[in-house]
Design an enzyme around this catalytic site. Structure first.
Site, PDB file in Angstrom:
ATOM      1  CG  ASN A 191      32.182   0.393 -28.881  1.00 28.82           C
ATOM      2  OD1 ASN A 191      31.620  -0.184 -27.947  1.00 28.82           O
ATOM      3  ND2 ASN A 191      33.497   0.450 -28.970  1.00 28.82           N
ATOM      4  CE1 TYR A 237      34.027  -9.844 -29.760  1.00 28.66           C
ATOM      5  CE2 TYR A 237      33.345  -9.994 -32.052  1.00 28.66           C
ATOM      6  CZ  TYR A 237      34.222  -9.533 -31.099  1.00 28.66           C
ATOM      7  OH  TYR A 237      35.286  -8.757 -31.468  1.00 28.66           O
ATOM      8  CG  ASP A 247      27.055  -6.331 -21.274  1.00 21.99           C
ATOM      9  OD1 ASP A 247      26.647  -5.833 -22.342  1.00 21.99           O
ATOM     10  OD2 ASP A 247      28.171  -6.060 -20.800  1.00 21.99           O
ATOM     11  CG  PHE A 268      30.959  -4.834 -34.216  1.00 20.61           C
ATOM     12  CD1 PHE A 268      31.337  -5.983 -33.541  1.00 20.61           C
ATOM     13  CD2 PHE A 268      31.070  -4.801 -35.593  1.00 20.61           C
ATOM     14  CE1 PHE A 268      31.819  -7.080 -34.222  1.00 20.61           C
ATOM     15  CE2 PHE A 268      31.561  -5.894 -36.288  1.00 20.61           C
ATOM     16  CZ  PHE A 268      31.935  -7.037 -35.605  1.00 20.61           C
ATOM     17  CG  HIS A 303      30.087  -6.661 -24.380  1.00 25.13           C
ATOM     18  ND1 HIS A 303      29.582  -5.885 -23.361  1.00 25.13           N
ATOM     19  CD2 HIS A 303      30.692  -5.791 -25.230  1.00 25.13           C
ATOM     20  CE1 HIS A 303      29.878  -4.609 -23.581  1.00 25.13           C
ATOM     21  NE2 HIS A 303      30.534  -4.526 -24.711  1.00 25.13           N
TER      22      HIS A 303
END
Length: 186
Positions: free
Chosen positions: A66, A15, A91, A64, A20
């Site tokens: 969420n 990532y 973002d 993470f 993101h």
């Protein structure tokens, strides 16, 4: 005076350069420029930085995207930082690439990290620095887009945008939100 600056993103090398992870990238750029580093702690990579008489506590949640609210809530309590001294860097697909906008409050706008922070804090009354990533994706391809890496033309512009976002985060802590919005919002 203490401030909490939160860069949103996802952990892991897969990532690292994705859209993101703009929040992580801003904090990493600040660390590289000002000579501080992050260490792994509970729920986040953390760094402390003293700047112009202010104590800045920076975090990159390891929960993470969420579940970002867990880390935000934990470090607000742990460091005794009031909500008005919290800045979330995230973002935003609703802004064109490279556009930055500081807001004193707002809705999550479909962003799962912000949605979780709203739920955990039970408010939307916190500052957020929105980092435009654009929305050049086909219908139903949003996840692939935000989890995709910046393309070459944007990569060459990315350092300047990261620098400006870092300046805005520091200004939030030193000049306040209103003056920073006046100086930087485009």
């Amino acid at each position: 005076m203490k401030f909490l600056i939160v860069g949103l993103g996802n952990i892991g090398p897969e990532y690292a350069l994705t859209r993101h992870n703009a929040g992580f990238m801003v904090l990493d750029r600040l660390a590289a420029q000002h000579g501080f580093s992050f260490t792994m702690n509970r729920l986040a990579y953390t760094a402390k930085w003293s700047y112009k008489g202010k104590q800045l506590f920076l975090i990159k949640p390891t929960t993470f995207m969420n579940l970002s609210g867990k880390a935000v809530s934990y470090y607000m309590k742990q460091e005794n930082i009031p909500l008005e001294n919290v800045l979330i860097i995230t973002d935003d697909k609703d802004l064109p690439f490279g556009k930055l906008r500081l807001k004193p409050k707002g809705s999550p706008g479909g962003h799962n990290g912000l949605r979780h922070i709203d739920e955990v804090l039970a408010t939307q009354q916190y500052a957020r620095l929105r980092f435009g990533i654009g929305n050049d994706f086909a219908r139903g391809r949003q996840v692939d887009f935000v989890l995709g890496e910046f393309p070459e033309p944007e990569l060459s512009e990315l350092p300047a945008v990261l620098d400006r976002a870092g300046e805005m985060a520091v200004s939030f802590c030193t000049m306040g939100i209103q003056q920073t919005m006046n100086n930087y919002n485009q």
